[in-house]
Structures are given as structure tokens and as C-alpha cells.
Design a protein around this motif. Structure first.
Motif, PDB file in Angstrom:
ATOM      1  N   ASN A 122      34.350  25.979  44.506  1.00  0.00           N
ATOM      2  CA  ASN A 122      34.351  27.146  43.627  1.00  0.00           C
ATOM      3  C   ASN A 122      35.382  28.114  44.182  1.00  0.00           C
ATOM      4  O   ASN A 122      35.176  28.715  45.232  1.00  0.00           O
ATOM      5  N   SER A 123      36.503  28.246  43.494  1.00  0.00           N
ATOM      6  CA  SER A 123      37.545  29.158  43.975  1.00  0.00           C
ATOM      7  C   SER A 123      37.041  30.597  43.973  1.00  0.00           C
ATOM      8  O   SER A 123      36.253  30.988  43.111  1.00  0.00           O
ATOM      9  N   ALA A 124      37.502  31.390  44.959  1.00  0.00           N
ATOM     10  CA  ALA A 124      37.068  32.787  45.072  1.00  0.00           C
ATOM     11  C   ALA A 124      38.255  33.663  45.442  1.00  0.00           C
ATOM     12  O   ALA A 124      39.315  33.170  45.849  1.00  0.00           O
ATOM     13  N   GLU A 125      38.061  34.968  45.299  1.00  0.00           N
ATOM     14  CA  GLU A 125      39.100  35.932  45.650  1.00  0.00           C
ATOM     15  C   GLU A 125      38.706  36.723  46.889  1.00  0.00           C
ATOM     16  O   GLU A 125      37.549  37.105  47.056  1.00  0.00           O
ATOM     17  N   MET A 126      39.688  36.976  47.737  1.00  0.00           N
ATOM     18  CA  MET A 126      39.490  37.857  48.886  1.00  0.00           C
ATOM     19  C   MET A 126      39.765  39.295  48.474  1.00  0.00           C
ATOM     20  O   MET A 126      40.566  39.556  47.572  1.00  0.00           O
ATOM     21  N   GLY A 214      32.963  34.216  42.603  1.00  0.00           N
ATOM     22  CA  GLY A 214      33.014  35.201  43.669  1.00  0.00           C
ATOM     23  C   GLY A 214      32.304  34.689  44.906  1.00  0.00           C
ATOM     24  O   GLY A 214      31.463  33.792  44.841  1.00  0.00           O
ATOM     25  N   LEU A 215      32.639  35.222  46.064  1.00  0.00           N
ATOM     26  CA  LEU A 215      31.867  34.927  47.267  1.00  0.00           C
ATOM     27  C   LEU A 215      30.455  35.461  47.062  1.00  0.00           C
ATOM     28  O   LEU A 215      30.261  36.548  46.519  1.00  0.00           O
ATOM     29  N   PHE A 258      34.329  40.108  52.728  1.00  0.00           N
ATOM     30  CA  PHE A 258      35.555  39.355  52.470  1.00  0.00           C
ATOM     31  C   PHE A 258      35.909  39.203  50.988  1.00  0.00           C
ATOM     32  O   PHE A 258      37.059  38.923  50.662  1.00  0.00           O
ATOM     33  N   GLY A 259      34.947  39.392  50.098  1.00  0.00           N
ATOM     34  CA  GLY A 259      35.202  39.131  48.693  1.00  0.00           C
ATOM     35  C   GLY A 259      35.302  40.375  47.835  1.00  0.00           C
ATOM     36  O   GLY A 259      35.416  41.495  48.331  1.00  0.00           O
ATOM     37  N   LYS A 260      35.253  40.163  46.530  1.00  0.00           N
ATOM     38  CA  LYS A 260      35.302  41.241  45.549  1.00  0.00           C
ATOM     39  C   LYS A 260      34.002  41.218  44.763  1.00  0.00           C
ATOM     40  O   LYS A 260      33.719  40.249  44.055  1.00  0.00           O
ATOM     41  N   LEU A 261      33.213  42.266  44.892  1.00  0.00           N
ATOM     42  CA  LEU A 261      31.914  42.318  44.227  1.00  0.00           C
ATOM     43  C   LEU A 261      32.052  42.875  42.804  1.00  0.00           C
ATOM     44  O   LEU A 261      32.964  43.644  42.504  1.00  0.00           O
ATOM     45  N   GLY A 262      31.119  42.472  41.959  1.00  0.00           N
ATOM     46  CA  GLY A 262      31.022  43.072  40.629  1.00  0.00           C
ATOM     47  C   GLY A 262      32.043  42.609  39.623  1.00  0.00           C
ATOM     48  O   GLY A 262      32.213  43.242  38.571  1.00  0.00           O
ATOM     49  N   ASP A 263      32.752  41.510  39.886  1.00  0.00           N
ATOM     50  CA  ASP A 263      33.701  40.980  38.911  1.00  0.00           C
ATOM     51  C   ASP A 263      32.908  40.341  37.776  1.00  0.00           C
ATOM     52  O   ASP A 263      32.244  39.317  37.964  1.00  0.00           O
ATOM     53  N   LEU A 264      32.965  40.925  36.590  1.00  0.00           N
ATOM     54  CA  LEU A 264      32.156  40.455  35.468  1.00  0.00           C
ATOM     55  C   LEU A 264      32.475  39.020  35.081  1.00  0.00           C
ATOM     56  O   LEU A 264      31.624  38.323  34.532  1.00  0.00           O
ATOM     57  N   TYR A 265      33.663  38.576  35.370  1.00  0.00           N
ATOM     58  CA  TYR A 265      34.056  37.190  35.092  1.00  0.00           C
ATOM     59  C   TYR A 265      33.121  36.225  35.820  1.00  0.00           C
ATOM     60  O   TYR A 265      32.854  35.117  35.340  1.00  0.00           O
ATOM     61  N   ASN A 266      32.612  36.663  36.971  1.00  0.00           N
ATOM     62  CA  ASN A 266      31.726  35.829  37.779  1.00  0.00           C
ATOM     63  C   ASN A 266      30.256  36.218  37.628  1.00  0.00           C
ATOM     64  O   ASN A 266      29.392  35.360  37.441  1.00  0.00           O
ATOM     65  N   THR A 267      29.965  37.511  37.716  1.00  0.00           N
ATOM     66  CA  THR A 267      28.563  37.941  37.732  1.00  0.00           C
ATOM     67  C   THR A 267      27.853  37.672  36.412  1.00  0.00           C
ATOM     68  O   THR A 267      26.639  37.442  36.398  1.00  0.00           O
ATOM     69  N   ASP A 268      28.588  37.675  35.298  1.00  0.00           N
ATOM     70  CA  ASP A 268      27.962  37.323  34.021  1.00  0.00           C
ATOM     71  C   ASP A 268      27.405  35.904  34.068  1.00  0.00           C
ATOM     72  O   ASP A 268      26.301  35.627  33.575  1.00  0.00           O
TER      73      ASP A 268
END
Length: 495
Positions: A122-126, A214-215, A258-268
Motif C-alpha cells: 500500500n503506497s503511502a506519503e511521507m 496513508g500510514l 512520518f505520514g500525512k494524517l487526514g487525507d480524505l483520499y485515504n480516510t474515506d
């Protein structure tokens, strides 16, 4: 338009959209006591940057190397070869042999001869701060090569986590991502959060996890060495570079550091998966973080995971709001791997594999004892190929799309796929019990039967998909004919 211009246009389109990029996958991991079958389960949609990128099933036999041999990975990284590379299965990109000297690019999932299962990634963003203090390494460990590198060497989920972690420590990571491991005793979820730091958590037996991009790892005790593994000096590094305001070793938030929280692309998607499996747990939509693990309302089956991996937001609070559904048209394949603690070792691993896109393919159960797969599952590129299982199933999705006959064939395709998958799920438990009893009387016969059975299911599914495709194309062709008056038609017949 001249032939030259047509070719130039085709080349330009290819250069823009045919890049081999695995993107935006979704996963479900299930502990054995949360599973309806008693098996540990790992699963994932492999989403891609384009919807015409064929995947191929592959079985790699055991292989020996000489002392001093080196493996050159597709990104140029050179690593020492193991003395023996274990047998394992994989789901390769069609262009693996063009992009890698060993033909191992984006293998995505597999099980080896020691019943170690893996799904990556699962790719993630720093976040920018973590990227600045521990940047990714250009020629580091990446998804393209990860599956084969680990499955060819590790014998257990715990060992696999440590091996991948050691590779990241030694060579650095080229991507941030999440990786799943399981054997017949335990499942682990691992995240690589920066160039050299990682963490992994053992999945509780009675819970499950839903992973988007997301992480996700948070609220873990770094001192719990039975259930947590991590890179050396992780807490100290986090404190030194102030990646968390108040780092707490007993309640560590790796995802925030290390990651980015709250990205709706992931949290949805995370909310959606948990809403389907634990509807009784009322959670607000669009929170920055959701619980990493939850108990399901009822024990989770293969069908339940398939429903999550195909889901959209219809009938939920996110209808019309969701950034993207879980099941998308550019999902190139999906898999659910069951690891059974109570089956003979050779028959413990079952891979439920879709031949192509998850919405137009059934999950087909195959035992991890096959020495080969039907040839049609090893073929297909980025252009339509009627001798490819991947393209045959993918073409059913094209015929079922709203752009063809205003979606006339969707109900037919959905019905056939649903019926096939329902049959495979219903009969699987009986087949498993039969194999277990057969193994007691004759081990070789049971193993050979499981191999033949798996290949038979794959071939039968392909044959039926070809028949359905033929029927739909015949009907579509017929529909393009002009509607003649009775008089005209009568004249045509007499000519």
C-alpha cells in the motif's frame, strides 16, 4: 492523418499513460479468531495508473546460487544472492522481463514453500519534515522488487518483517509504504515511513485492519517486543527531530511522525471498510485517524472481504462526498490469501485470486502447491489479447460499461461473476475437508489433487468468460445492424 502521424500519436499517448505505477491500493488483514474459516487472511486491491495493464500468474521454483552471486534489482540496486531461493508464487506485471534482469517487477503477492504469505504494497506519503530529516533513497528497496526478495528467503511472518527491515536499514527505502505478512500462526502489518525507519505490528487474533494509502500505525507500545518490531533508534530519532511534539514509547504514533494524517483520499476508504465490518461501532466520517484494529460484528469471510474490496459509498454518509471508492476500474487484480492453521502444511495456503479487475472477475481459490498455471494466465500485455485470461475478464468489464449499449450488459456480467464466485465460496469448505481426509490416507495424491483442482478452476473460469464474451460480442454485433422494414427484409432474403 498519415500513418506516421497515427504512430506518433499512439507513442505520445503511451508515454503519458502506460507508466508502470502501482497506486492507491486498499487492504484488509484478519486475525484467525476474527475469521469465519479460522484462517489468517491478508488481502489487497492492486490499483494501477491505467486500466489496461495485464498481470500474469507465476510460479518460481527453488533456485540455487553460487557463493558471491549478486542479484541486480530493476532499479539497479545490487544485493547478495541467497544460497537457496525458496519456491514461491507471484502476480507479475506483464512487462517484468523488460524492466528487470530477473523478470521480477511488481510481483505484488505470493506464498512460498514454507507457508509465508506476503502482499506488497500500500503506497503511502511521507510528511515534509520526515522527508527532510530522513529522505528516501533513489536506489533503495521499493515495491517493484520487494515480494520476491523476501519470499525467496524468509520462512515466517516475523522473520520476513525483520529481513525487510534489515534491507531498509542497510540500503534505505525508495518509497514509503505498508506491507502485509502472514504464516499459519500470526499476521503482521509493517510500514516503511522514511529512508531508514520502519515499524511493524502483530495483528491481534480477534481483530482486523483496513489499510488505504496513508500510514496507519499508531497507539502502539514500542517496548512490547512480542507484538511490535521497529527500526533501531526509532524513538530517539523521532525525539531528536521533533517529528512528534511529545513522543511516548508506550503510545507511539508512527503515522503522525512520518505520514500525512487526514487525507480524505485515504480516510474515506478506511471509514468505509470499518463501517462494513463493524457497523455497530459508530464513527464520525473524515477523522484524521481511525482505530488501527477493530473487532468485527461477525466473523469475517472471504465474501465479506470481497464486499469491502468492491465497495463504493452508496447508501452511506459519504455518498456523493467520498473522494474515491475502494473498487475502481483501474484495479488490475485483487487477492485474498488464507493461511489455515489446521490444514496439512502443503495445503495450508489458499490464494483467492481475481484474474483481472475485481468488479469483472470472481475470486478463484487456488492451493499453493501448483507447479504451473494454465498458459492463458501467463499471457497478456497492454493491448487486447484474446489468448490472455487477464484480457478476457477485463473485456467483460468493457462490455459491461455504461459506454456500451448504455450499460445493457452490466447486469448479465455481474450476474455471471456473482454466481461463479458464490459457487466457489460455497464448495470450498467441502473441498478443503475432502483434501484434509485424503491427505491422511495418501499425501501425494492429496497434493496432486489440489494442484489439478486449482488448475481446473482457473481453466474453467477462463472458458466460461470466453463463452460469455463471445455471446455478448455476438449480440452487440447483431445490434449494430439496421432495423429493416418487413418488406425490405423479405427482399434481402431473396437476393
Amino acid at each position: 492523418m498519415t500513418l506516421f502521424k497515427k504512430r506518433t500519436l499512439a507513442a505520445a499517448i503511451s508515454s503519458l499513460v502506460m507508466l508502470p505505477l502501482a497506486q492507491a491500493c486498499t487492504s484488509v488483514i484478519v486475525g484467525k479468531d476474527a475469521s469465519a474459516s479460522g484462517a489468517l487472511m491478508i488481502s489487497r486491491n492492486e490499483d494501477f495508473s491505467t486500466n489496461n495493464w495485464a498481470k500474469r500468474m507465476h510460479v518460481y521454483p527453488r533456485k540455487s546460487y553460487k557463493a558471491g552471486d549478486v542479484i541486480t534489482l530493476s532499479n539497479g540496486l545490487k544485493v547478495p544472492a541467497p544460497e537457496t531461493s525458496w519456491r514461491y508464487t507471484a502476480m507479475n506485471d506483464w512487462d517484468a522481463y523488460q524492466n528487470s534482469n530477473d523478470g521480477k517487477v511488481f510481483e505484488e503477492r505470493g506464498v512460498n514453500e514454507f507457508n509465508l504469505a506476503m502482499s506488497a504494497t500500500n503506497s503511502a506519503e511521507m510528511n515534509e519534515k520526515a522527508q527532510k530529516v530522513d529522505p528516501l533513497v533513489d536506489q533503495g528497496i521499493i515495491e517493484q522488487n520487494m515480494t520476491g526478495l523476501i519470499l525467496s528467503q524468509a520462512k515466517s511472518a516475523r522473520e520476513a518483517v525483520q529481513l525487510l527491515g534489515d534491507y531498509v536499514t542497510r540500503y534505505g527505502a525508495g518509497e514509503a509504504n505498508g506491507v502485509q505478512f502472514a504464516d499459519t500462526k500470526e499476521a503482521w502489518y509493517m510500514e516503511i515511513g522514511s529512508g531508514h525507519h520502519w515499524i511493524a505490528v502483530k495483528v491481534p487474533d480477534d481483530k482486523y485492519a483496513v489499510i488505504a494509502n496513508g500510514l496507519r500505525i499508531h497507539d502502539v507500545d514500542l517496548g512490547d517486543t512480542q507484538n511490535i518490531m521497529h527500526s533501531k533508534g526509532l524513538l530517539e530519532f523521532t525525539r531528536k527531530h521533533k517529528l512528534l511534539s511529545k513522543p511516548d514509547s508506550r503510545n507511539f504514533n508512527f503515522a503522525q511522525a512520518f505520514g500525512k494524517l487526514g487525507d480524505l483520499y485515504n480516510t474515506d476508504r478506511e471509514w468505509m471498510g470499518q463501517n462494513l465490518l463493524s457497523a455497530s461501532v459508530k464513527q464520525k466520517i473524515r477523522q484524521d485517524q481511525y482505530p488501527l484494529f477493530l473487532k468485527p460484528d461477525q466473523k469475517i469471510s472471504v465474501t465479506d472481504i470481497a464486499k469491502v474490496l468492491r465497495s463504493d459509498y452508496q447508501g452511506t454518509q459519504l455518498k456523493g462526498k467520498g473522494k474515491r471508492p475502494i473498487g475502481v476500474d483501474r484495479t488490475s487484480e485483487a487477492h485474498i490469501i488464507e493461511m489455515y492453521p489446521n490444514m496439512p502444511g502443503e495445503l495450508a495456503a489458499v490464494i483467492w485470486q481475481t484474474p483481472s479487475n475485481i468488479n469483472y472477475s470472481p475470486f478463484i481459490p487456488v492451493y499453493n502447491v501448483m507447479s504451473h498455471v494454465p498458459k492463458v494466465y501467463t499471457q497478456g500485455k497492454d493491448h487486447y489479447d484474446n489468448s490472455s485470461a487477464w484480457w478476457t475478464f477485463r473485456s467483460l468489464g468493457t462490455l459491461a460499461s455504461p459506454n456500451v449499449m448504455e450499460g445493457k450488459y452490466k447486469k448479465v456480467v455481474d450476474g455471471v461473476i456473482d454466481s461463479a464466485e458464490h459457487y466457489l465460496v460455497k464448495t470450498h469448505a467441502y473441498t478443503r475437508d475432502m483434501l484434509k481426509h485424503m491427505y491422511k490416507d495418501n499425501q501425494d495424491m492429496a497434493i496432486q489433487y489440489a494442484s489439478n483442482y486449482s488448475n481446473g478452476l482457473l481453466q474453467t473460469a477462463y472458458d466460461r468468460a470466453q463463452f460469455l464474451q463471445s455471446e455478448l460480442m455476438t449480440d452487440l454485433t447483431r445490434s449494430t445492424e439496421k432495423k429493416y422494414s418487413p418488406e425490405e427484409f423479405d427482399k434481402i432474403k431473396k437476393l
